[in-house]
Design an enzyme around this catalytic site. Structure first.
Site, short mmCIF file in Angstrom:
data_model
loop_
_atom_site.label_atom_id
_atom_site.label_comp_id
_atom_site.label_asym_id
_atom_site.label_seq_id
_atom_site.Cartn_x
_atom_site.Cartn_y
_atom_site.Cartn_z
N ASN A 1 -9.10 -3.06 -8.54
CA ASN A 1 -10.00 -2.38 -7.60
C ASN A 1 -11.41 -2.16 -8.16
O ASN A 1 -12.35 -1.94 -7.40
CB ASN A 1 -9.41 -1.03 -7.18
CG ASN A 1 -8.62 -1.14 -5.88
OD1 ASN A 1 -8.82 -2.08 -5.10
ND2 ASN A 1 -7.73 -0.19 -5.64
N HIS B 1 -0.90 -0.56 -8.92
CA HIS B 1 -1.66 -0.47 -10.16
C HIS B 1 -3.12 -0.82 -9.91
O HIS B 1 -3.71 -1.63 -10.63
CB HIS B 1 -1.02 -1.37 -11.21
CG HIS B 1 0.41 -1.02 -11.47
ND1 HIS B 1 0.80 -0.13 -12.44
CD2 HIS B 1 1.55 -1.36 -10.83
CE1 HIS B 1 2.11 0.02 -12.42
NE2 HIS B 1 2.60 -0.72 -11.45
N CYS B 2 -3.67 -0.19 -8.88
CA CYS B 2 -5.10 -0.36 -8.57
C CYS B 2 -5.46 -1.81 -8.31
O CYS B 2 -6.58 -2.23 -8.62
CB CYS B 2 -5.98 0.21 -9.68
SG CYS B 2 -5.80 1.99 -9.87
N ALA B 3 -4.53 -2.59 -7.80
CA ALA B 3 -4.82 -3.99 -7.50
C ALA B 3 -4.04 -4.36 -6.24
O ALA B 3 -3.08 -5.11 -6.29
CB ALA B 3 -4.45 -4.87 -8.68
#
Lengths: 383, 383
Positions: free
Chosen positions: B98, B336-338
């Site tokens: 992100n 996981h921020c993706a």
């Protein structure tokens, strides 16, 4: 070594600050809030505790309205650039640091107008001059709480009232005061407060922050992983996540909390009184010494413990160099990232030497420093 | 405690990293480059030494082209937002964090176009898909070096060649590889390199950075005090000052230098071989266990030591919680921020558990972890 560069970074720190930074790194050096495991939770709690204690110090209602940043400069950039838009007008003063002036000047290119209110030769701003600068499109007033070069204390409560009465947002740069001088965001009508963690708040470098009053919409200048709403490609709007992307400086923030706790335990007024006592001693002893040119308020009660001077016709870097190499006294020379302030007091060409007192300086430190200055002044005037 | 959350932050650090951070704070905790006194000079030298050793690690010609930032997220924001303007086009991939995707999506509002190249179910990107996405106004390609969720290693040298052949700037997010996998900005045609200091470079949190190739003009996103050209109200144009406003995280940066020195002394290939050995052991032992769903490349040589999995129908947070509370194993669960990477591999709804190996993990750590997973899987499949 006598350290008199505390306005740049306080040194030393309270013992507990060293202990906490290393404890947090050695014992729970994980990523806060990005995993549910014990170390991660402990790191996250440590950060929250620092938010809480800062909220207590500044009388901030909700700790989540405090954002951690890399330093005060980042906090000031966020407050100024995140708020102002094309067509807005901002008022600031000639005593500001480049961390306020440079972002404001950069915004001129985007169509943000500014008025830089002049100050007198002691660094004071006239409330009426600020008032007269207000225009229909004035969105923000930003001033320092105290000048980093003359130490001049600004009437932030009065400026806050003026801003409130005119529906203007008031932002204070507390880099030189937070932790030593009283700051109450409620009673002082401070809407946005920027602070450095590594100066009088006694934390490590790599820490700073911004308080944003509930309801003020500041655009985030960065996006990234927040550990929240990870499925979305837009930045979450809740605080502090909106402004805190990526892994924070966890050990630094935890140690900053220890610094603030030290201040509250010791009593902010006790720290202030100690520094003022040394300031009075310094000024009284030096003000009549031949060859010493002092800058800033003659009324010592209106300045923070920053003493700016020149000696005879000596170059300020030369004086600082002699203080360091011959007398083992650390000061700062030249310009101090506040060009209009230097222009105001007439030192833009030659700069000046700055002595800045911290909580761990002693009367003996000052006595030795006075002796050194007198010796340098004597030699300079005998030339 | 077995720590397998090294992809978020490596823990522990080499002993020298703890020693250096506390030594720099206790012995010369002054403001670097902003005063000419001994402590300030020593702090400034410490920062420069970290620039130098990073330059050596990444084969960067001039250490002054390395900028220190708060974290990799800030570095990525600077590279992306400082470069792209209205009318430009940027190519990136679905495997990005992100910290890449969110800034790029935010730029859509300013008229910057983007193409997000899809990846296959193991997280691989096809070079031809990137090539096909190139348009006349493509200014930048930005990709990760390795995915933070599947560990998939990207062919950065090949992408660099493609970018160069098309006069496009290539930016690499090395958050998951710097310090373990070879990165040579010259031979790999990397124009901009973002890195985290606190992951495999073994430094403290609060550190990250950006390498900017000579001649690439990235707008600074912040202005402030730089200790240079203090008389000017505009930001100086020289590097690194242009991008480093305000007081840096001196102790963090100095300790980061110690982390990188540890890596070079130990040998980057020795660290990598150790981690790969543990990764192979992990994957080989777990891949056929009933109930375990593994994600990412089946060819283990094409992944960094990040292992993503789910167990039966168990919630990933629940699995992470059991690992932490029952087995004292720290992992990370959820997304996981993706988000697009999770979509790519089909875990956007349920998330997954991530085990990430660091240089200080042992074979015994992995053996115990495997035993724990097998037990959880056994219970899950017996339900």
């Amino acid at each position: 070594m006598i350290y008199l560069d505390n306005a740049a970074t306080t040194f030393k720190k309270p013992e507990i600050v060293y202990e906490k930074i290393i404890e947090s790194m050695r014992e729970y050096g994980a990523n806060p809030g990005r995993g549910g495991h014990k170390l991660s939770l402990k790191a996250g709690r440590g950060i929250y505790e620092t938010r809480e204690i800062l909220a207590k110090l500044f009388n901030i209602n909700n700790p989540m309205n405090i954002i951690f940043t890399y330093n005060a400069t980042e906090a000031l950039n966020l407050g100024i650039k995140g708020l102002l838009e094309k067509g807005d007008h901002v008022i600031t003063t000639a005593m500001e640091h480049n961390s306020v002036l440079r972002p404001i000047k950069a915004l001129e290119n985007l169509g943000v107008e500014n008025t830089i209110v002049k100050c007198d030769s002691e660094g004071f701003v006239e409330l009426n001059d600020i008032k007269r600068s207000i225009k229909k499109n004035t969105k923000l007033i930003v001033t320092t709480h105290a000048s980093n070069i003359t130490g001049t204390i600004f009437p932030i409560k009065e400026i806050g009232e003026l801003a409130k009465a005119n529906n203007i947002i008031y932002m204070v740069d507390a880099a030189q005061t937070a932790g030593v001088y009283d700051i109450d965001v409620e009673s002082m009508n401070i809407d946005i407060l920027a602070f450095a963690g590594h100066k009088s708040l006694l934390g490590p470098q790599g820490t700073g922050g911004l308080y944003i009053k509930e309801g003020i919409n500041i655009r985030n200048l960065k996006e990234g992983g927040t550990g929240s709403k990870s499925h979305e490609l837009v930045q979450p709007s809740m605080l502090p996540d909106r402004y805190e992307s990526g892994t924070p400086n966890t050990p630094g923030i935890i140690a900053l909390g220890a610094g603030v706790k030290y201040i509250l335990d010791k009593g902010i007024e006790n720290i202030r009184n100690h520094e003022i006592e040394l300031l009075n001693f310094f000024i009284n002893e030096i003000k009549d010494v031949e060859g010493v040119i002092l800058y800033g308020p003659t009324d010592v009660s209106k300045r923070v413990p920053v003493i700016l001077m020149n000696i005879g016709n000596e170059d300020s870097s030369e004086v600082s160099y002699i203080l360091d190499s011959v007398f083992d006294i650390a000061t700062r020379s030249g310009l101090h990232c506040a060009p209009l302030a230097h222009k105001t007091i007439g030192t833009l060409e030659r700069g000046a030497v700055r002595f800045s007192i911290g909580p761990f300086n002693t009367k003996e430190d000052i006595a030795k420093t006075l002796k050194a200055i007198k010796q340098i002044a004597h030699e300079a005037t005998c030339d």
